[in-house]
Write a protein that holds these residues in place. Sequence first.
Motif, PDB file in Angstrom:
ATOM      1  N   GLU A  91       0.850  -1.192   0.000  1.00 57.37           N
ATOM      2  CA  GLU A  91       0.000   0.000   0.000  1.00 57.37           C
ATOM      3  C   GLU A  91       0.882   1.237   0.000  1.00 57.37           C
ATOM      4  OE1 GLU A  91      -3.591   2.078   2.598  1.00 57.37           O
ATOM      5  OE2 GLU A  91      -3.343  -0.099   2.577  1.00 57.37           O
ATOM      6  N   VAL A  92       0.606   2.137  -0.946  1.00 58.94           N
ATOM      7  CA  VAL A  92       1.319   3.407  -0.996  1.00 58.94           C
ATOM      8  C   VAL A  92       0.675   4.345   0.019  1.00 58.94           C
ATOM      9  CG1 VAL A  92       1.954   5.376  -2.443  1.00 58.94           C
ATOM     10  CG2 VAL A  92       1.913   3.072  -3.412  1.00 58.94           C
ATOM     11  N   LEU A  93       1.482   4.873   0.921  1.00 64.20           N
ATOM     12  CA  LEU A  93       0.957   5.673   2.027  1.00 64.20           C
ATOM     13  C   LEU A  93       1.069   7.167   1.705  1.00 64.20           C
ATOM     14  CD1 LEU A  93       2.422   3.533   4.925  1.00 64.20           C
ATOM     15  CD2 LEU A  93       0.048   3.597   4.123  1.00 64.20           C
ATOM     16  N   VAL A  94       0.145   7.624   0.886  1.00 64.36           N
ATOM     17  CA  VAL A  94       0.047   9.042   0.537  1.00 64.36           C
ATOM     18  C   VAL A  94      -1.356   9.522   0.888  1.00 64.36           C
ATOM     19  CG1 VAL A  94       1.752   8.854  -1.299  1.00 64.36           C
ATOM     20  CG2 VAL A  94      -0.679   8.572  -1.837  1.00 64.36           C
ATOM     21  N   LEU A  95      -1.509  10.834   0.985  1.00 67.11           N
ATOM     22  CA  LEU A  95      -2.800  11.410   1.337  1.00 67.11           C
ATOM     23  C   LEU A  95      -3.884  10.994   0.348  1.00 67.11           C
ATOM     24  CD1 LEU A  95      -1.805  15.062   2.321  1.00 67.11           C
ATOM     25  CD2 LEU A  95      -2.491  13.214   3.866  1.00 67.11           C
ATOM     26  N   GLY A  96      -4.998  10.513   0.886  1.00 67.14           N
ATOM     27  CA  GLY A  96      -6.138  10.183   0.056  1.00 67.14           C
ATOM     28  C   GLY A  96      -7.149  11.312   0.074  1.00 67.14           C
ATOM     29  N   LYS A  97      -8.264  11.104  -0.613  1.00 67.73           N
ATOM     30  CA  LYS A  97      -9.313  12.109  -0.622  1.00 67.73           C
ATOM     31  C   LYS A  97      -9.859  12.310   0.793  1.00 67.73           C
ATOM     32  CE  LYS A  97     -10.844  11.331  -5.392  1.00 67.73           C
ATOM     33  NZ  LYS A  97     -11.990  10.955  -6.266  1.00 67.73           N
ATOM     34  N   ARG A  98     -10.060  13.550   1.183  1.00 70.10           N
ATOM     35  CA  ARG A  98     -10.599  13.911   2.499  1.00 70.10           C
ATOM     36  C   ARG A  98      -9.718  13.389   3.634  1.00 70.10           C
ATOM     37  NH1 ARG A  98     -17.086  12.597   1.614  1.00 70.10           N
ATOM     38  NH2 ARG A  98     -17.371  13.948  -0.228  1.00 70.10           N
ATOM     39  N   GLU A  99      -8.433  13.254   3.369  1.00 68.89           N
ATOM     40  CA  GLU A  99      -7.512  12.732   4.378  1.00 68.89           C
ATOM     41  C   GLU A  99      -6.430  13.778   4.651  1.00 68.89           C
ATOM     42  OE1 GLU A  99      -5.780   8.328   5.161  1.00 68.89           O
ATOM     43  OE2 GLU A  99      -5.076   9.274   3.317  1.00 68.89           O
ATOM     44  N   ASP A 100      -6.240  14.121   5.929  1.00 66.13           N
ATOM     45  CA  ASP A 100      -5.133  14.992   6.296  1.00 66.13           C
ATOM     46  C   ASP A 100      -4.000  14.133   6.836  1.00 66.13           C
ATOM     47  OD1 ASP A 100      -5.836  14.298   8.920  1.00 66.13           O
ATOM     48  OD2 ASP A 100      -6.893  16.179   9.287  1.00 66.13           O
ATOM     49  N   HIS A 101      -2.906  14.762   7.248  1.00 68.19           N
ATOM     50  CA  HIS A 101      -1.741  13.992   7.678  1.00 68.19           C
ATOM     51  C   HIS A 101      -2.007  13.177   8.940  1.00 68.19           C
ATOM     52  CE1 HIS A 101       0.319  16.556   4.743  1.00 68.19           C
ATOM     53  NE2 HIS A 101       1.267  15.654   4.746  1.00 68.19           N
ATOM     54  N   ARG A 102      -2.852  13.672   9.824  1.00 73.38           N
ATOM     55  CA  ARG A 102      -3.160  12.896  11.033  1.00 73.38           C
ATOM     56  C   ARG A 102      -3.959  11.643  10.690  1.00 73.38           C
ATOM     57  NH1 ARG A 102      -4.506  17.030  16.062  1.00 73.38           N
ATOM     58  NH2 ARG A 102      -2.459  18.057  16.097  1.00 73.38           N
ATOM     59  N   LYS A 103      -4.912  11.773   9.768  1.00 71.83           N
ATOM     60  CA  LYS A 103      -5.670  10.595   9.352  1.00 71.83           C
ATOM     61  C   LYS A 103      -4.768   9.599   8.627  1.00 71.83           C
ATOM     62  CE  LYS A 103     -10.193  12.826   9.015  1.00 71.83           C
ATOM     63  NZ  LYS A 103     -11.311  13.201   8.102  1.00 71.83           N
TER      64      LYS A 103
END
Length: 260
Positions: free
Chosen positions: A127-139
């Motif tokens: 799994e590539v761990l980059v920001l998804g839609k509606r996702e901030d860095h804490r999420k």
Amino acid sequence: MYRLLPVLAVLAGSAAWAAPGLDLAAPNRQFAPVNQLLLSENACGPAALLNAYGFGSEKWRKVGSAIPGEGARGQMYYIIRAHGLHPSRHLPERLRWDRKNGVNLLDLTDIANELRGRQVVPQVRSEVLVLGKREDHRKLLVRAHERLAKSLKKGLPPVVSLRRMAYSATPGESPGWRVVHGHFVVVVALPAKVDRKATSFPIRYVDPWGGRILDGRIRADGANGFPTLLATVPSSKIGVDRVRKTERSIVTLSAAIGAF
């Protein structure tokens, strides 16, 4: 030297397994970490797989012990010859592994699944761990922790991809970040839970460069504009020799491979 380096690494790291906050740990804590330098500077992928299996549960250890080869060096050599020198499904006209580039995330995942053989263990995913839609860095931090913790709970310490990035502002050149070096390590301990308001969490990981058990921290720091998490790993010299004196650099957590 082959015997001495892994044993010293275990002794150095064993006293700290019960450190505060690291209450979810690898099933087998007595495994001697595999040192990629026994074979190649670009063998971190095969070495990371062997470390993941070796520190894992009994079922995953059987996967590792079934890999042919005399000692860690022989097993790394087998992984490269029997699985790494096949054409990549993901990069046209490239082999999965070569001396210049090592192996990428998707090809290493394919190799990991092939190495399962007939052992009754879960399929491995990446799994590539980059920001998804509606996702901030804490999420993203919480999601990354969930993936790593899930694999550990299933008995397979997850392999994670770290990347050193360097920022160049040399006169006459366009300022920007560049990838300096990628490296695979294995997470062998982390907190069992992470608060959704947390901005970081500690990890214990095995760096195949020298076969060492080290401490680090994964951070939800978006100040640099990266869509990924940052990794504080001061004892791992990932690509530092490739950073120019005029550049500053950081390490990012870009992806993970595990049973999740």
